[in-house]
Design a protein around this motif. Structure first.
Motif, mmCIF file in Angstrom:
data_model
loop_
_atom_site.group_PDB
_atom_site.id
_atom_site.type_symbol
_atom_site.label_atom_id
_atom_site.label_comp_id
_atom_site.label_asym_id
_atom_site.label_seq_id
_atom_site.Cartn_x
_atom_site.Cartn_y
_atom_site.Cartn_z
ATOM 1 N N ARG A 133 -9.600 25.687 6.603
ATOM 2 C CA ARG A 133 -8.652 25.372 5.542
ATOM 3 C C ARG A 133 -8.482 23.859 5.453
ATOM 4 O O ARG A 133 -8.420 23.173 6.464
ATOM 5 C CB ARG A 133 -7.300 26.041 5.798
ATOM 6 C CG ARG A 133 -7.376 27.560 5.758
ATOM 7 C CD ARG A 133 -5.985 28.161 5.935
ATOM 8 N NE ARG A 133 -5.126 27.830 4.814
ATOM 9 C CZ ARG A 133 -5.085 28.525 3.680
ATOM 10 N NH1 ARG A 133 -5.883 29.567 3.527
ATOM 11 N NH2 ARG A 133 -4.267 28.192 2.713
ATOM 12 N N VAL A 134 -8.430 23.355 4.253
ATOM 13 C CA VAL A 134 -8.266 21.919 4.055
ATOM 14 C C VAL A 134 -6.935 21.655 3.379
ATOM 15 O O VAL A 134 -6.362 22.531 2.716
ATOM 16 C CB VAL A 134 -9.404 21.334 3.203
ATOM 17 C CG1 VAL A 134 -10.739 21.506 3.905
ATOM 18 C CG2 VAL A 134 -9.448 21.978 1.825
ATOM 19 N N LYS A 135 -6.427 20.453 3.552
ATOM 20 C CA LYS A 135 -5.201 20.043 2.890
ATOM 21 C C LYS A 135 -5.549 19.248 1.635
ATOM 22 O O LYS A 135 -6.551 18.535 1.604
ATOM 23 C CB LYS A 135 -4.333 19.205 3.828
ATOM 24 C CG LYS A 135 -3.792 19.981 5.019
ATOM 25 C CD LYS A 135 -2.908 19.101 5.887
ATOM 26 C CE LYS A 135 -2.340 19.893 7.061
ATOM 27 N NZ LYS A 135 -1.462 19.046 7.913
ATOM 28 N N THR A 136 -4.720 19.380 0.633
ATOM 29 C CA THR A 136 -4.948 18.714 -0.642
ATOM 30 C C THR A 136 -3.874 17.654 -0.874
ATOM 31 O O THR A 136 -2.688 17.922 -0.709
ATOM 32 C CB THR A 136 -4.910 19.729 -1.796
ATOM 33 O OG1 THR A 136 -5.930 20.707 -1.582
ATOM 34 C CG2 THR A 136 -5.141 19.049 -3.134
ATOM 35 N N ALA A 137 -4.303 16.465 -1.260
ATOM 36 C CA ALA A 137 -3.372 15.402 -1.637
ATOM 37 C C ALA A 137 -3.538 15.119 -3.121
ATOM 38 O O ALA A 137 -4.639 15.227 -3.665
ATOM 39 C CB ALA A 137 -3.627 14.138 -0.828
ATOM 40 N N PHE A 138 -2.451 14.794 -3.788
ATOM 41 C CA PHE A 138 -2.496 14.405 -5.197
ATOM 42 C C PHE A 138 -2.344 12.891 -5.275
ATOM 43 O O PHE A 138 -1.421 12.324 -4.680
ATOM 44 C CB PHE A 138 -1.344 15.037 -5.989
ATOM 45 C CG PHE A 138 -1.510 16.503 -6.280
ATOM 46 C CD1 PHE A 138 -2.599 17.217 -5.823
ATOM 47 C CD2 PHE A 138 -0.551 17.171 -7.028
ATOM 48 C CE1 PHE A 138 -2.743 18.567 -6.092
ATOM 49 C CE2 PHE A 138 -0.683 18.522 -7.314
ATOM 50 C CZ PHE A 138 -1.777 19.227 -6.846
ATOM 51 N N MET A 139 -3.236 12.236 -6.015
ATOM 52 C CA MET A 139 -3.098 10.805 -6.276
ATOM 53 C C MET A 139 -2.854 10.608 -7.761
ATOM 54 O O MET A 139 -3.616 11.106 -8.589
ATOM 55 C CB MET A 139 -4.344 10.038 -5.851
ATOM 56 C CG MET A 139 -4.221 8.547 -6.135
ATOM 57 S SD MET A 139 -5.587 7.587 -5.507
ATOM 58 C CE MET A 139 -5.125 5.961 -6.097
ATOM 59 N N PHE A 140 -1.805 9.883 -8.095
ATOM 60 C CA PHE A 140 -1.398 9.668 -9.478
ATOM 61 C C PHE A 140 -1.787 8.258 -9.906
ATOM 62 O O PHE A 140 -1.410 7.274 -9.267
ATOM 63 C CB PHE A 140 0.108 9.877 -9.623
ATOM 64 C CG PHE A 140 0.547 11.280 -9.294
ATOM 65 C CD1 PHE A 140 0.724 12.211 -10.303
ATOM 66 C CD2 PHE A 140 0.769 11.670 -7.984
ATOM 67 C CE1 PHE A 140 1.113 13.510 -10.005
ATOM 68 C CE2 PHE A 140 1.160 12.965 -7.682
ATOM 69 C CZ PHE A 140 1.333 13.884 -8.704
ATOM 70 N N THR A 141 -2.519 8.174 -10.995
ATOM 71 C CA THR A 141 -3.104 6.904 -11.407
ATOM 72 C C THR A 141 -2.084 5.965 -12.038
ATOM 73 O O THR A 141 -1.010 6.378 -12.461
ATOM 74 C CB THR A 141 -4.244 7.156 -12.405
ATOM 75 O OG1 THR A 141 -4.887 5.917 -12.697
ATOM 76 C CG2 THR A 141 -3.711 7.706 -13.721
#
Length: 360
Positions: A133-141
């Motif tokens: 399982r991997v973790k997801t990060a959100f990057m906001f431009t």
């Protein structure tokens, strides 16, 4: 047993007492009353296709599962495709061996599943083997990523995205001199989206709507990070600030920045931050390192003439430097005059501990 309703949903408790000593109590509530009234159809087009994700512990099990789903769909052709996609994605625990199919209708999905299950050919599904399982990060431009019509197809086909964008428009329209939706989705591109006063609330709204859409699909970030304007959206999605406050603050920030008349420029360099500081030299009162995007990716911002001098000097040294298309020298000393007003507005907002890690 007669159980007349008093107009409120009836609730019952069920108890089970196992011989091993395990006790279970379940509280259930009756469903809403069915109505024969049909809602007004939405004139806007819906999603054009669905993604059907199947998973199993082995390749044979995955093919067997695909055949079972194909048989079910052929026996129940009226089953809504979006319901099928949601059930298989969210109703079963994901296993290691996976396949994803896209389809526009139930019949074509059944055919694709059958072909995969029997190995009879047909369009191959996307395949994956999940090792862990991997973790997801959100990057906001930040500013600069905007374009006229961004998110238009999602707005037309995804109700969650549309509702989130319209919610942002309701909040920010009173302080804009033009409706947000007209700015984001103009009938004809007119360049107005590149105006700082419009760009920042527009980018924030689209980024927030995208995060809401991913959340509706069950994809939530383990951490969020934002770049400039995106940091406001990241803070909002993380729960550190309410949508109304964040959007109001970004709209004010945009107006304040647009009010700065000093001519400025920004320059992207293939240099590390220390080398970029050396390039600035004695011009630190006019130019600053605006962003460190990577080990060899730095952005300078400040006085236009000073930036031009630095660019010429670096060119003689063979350093790649690219001017950015911006209206102002963001994150530079030239914007210092707006700081007091921005800080005064931010001080009136209630900030909370974020629900997910917020990386500044």
């Amino acid at each position: 047993t007669p159980w007349p309703s008093d107009g409120q949903p009836r609730t019952a408790g069920l108890s089970s007492f196992g011989a091993s000593g395990t006790n279970v109590h379940l509280v259930i509530e009756e469903p809403p009353a069915m109505t024969t009234e049909q809602p007004e159809p939405d004139p806007r087009p819906g999603r054009q296709a669905e993604v059907f994700v199947a998973s199993a512990r082995s390749e044979p099990a995955l093919r067997e599962l695909s055949l079972r789903w194909a048989d079910f769909l052929r026996a129940n052709p009226a089953t809504p495709l979006d319901s099928v996609a949601r059930t298989i994605a969210a109703g079963r625990s994901p296993q290691q061996v996976r396949a994803a199919f896209t389809a526009r209708d139930t019949a074509s999905l059944a055919d694709r599943l059958h072909d995969f299950g029997t190995g009879d050919g047909g369009p191959a599904p996307r395949r994956a083997q999940a090792a862990h399982r991997v973790k997801t990060a959100f990057m906001f431009t930040g500013q600069g990523a905007q374009f006229a019509g961004m998110g238009r197809e999602l707005y037309e086909s995804e109700p969650v995205f549309r509702q989130a964008l319209e919610r942002c428009a309701e909040i920010v329209d009173p302080v804009l001199d033009r409706p947000l939706l007209e700015i984001v989705h103009p009938a004809e591109p007119d360049g107005s989206l590149d105006r700082t006063g419009y760009t920042q609330p527009a980018l924030f709204a689209v980024e927030f709507a995208l995060a809401e859409l991913w959340a509706s699909w069950g994809v939530r970030p383990a951490a969020v990070i934002g770049h400039s304007v995106g940091e406001y959206a990241a803070a909002c999605v993380a729960g550190a600030v309410d949508l109304e406050d964040a959007l109001g603050l970004i709209a004010l920030r945009a107006r304040l920045m647009e009010s700065v008349t000093a001519p400025g420029a920004m320059l992207a360099l293939q240099l590390d931050a220390q080398a970029a500081e050396r390039a600035i030299g004695s011009r630190a009162d006019l130019v600053a390192v605006a962003a460190v995007n990577g080990p060899q990716d730095t952005v300078l911002s400040g006085d236009a003439d000073a930036i031009a001098e630095i660019r010429a000097e670096l060119a003689r040294e063979g350093v790649t430097a690219k001017p950015l298309t911006v209206s102002h020298a963001f994150h530079s000393p030239l914007l210092d005059p707006v700081l007091a007003s921005l800080e005064e507005a931010a001080a009136k907002i209630t900030f909370r501990e974020p629900r997910v890690p917020l990386i500044s």
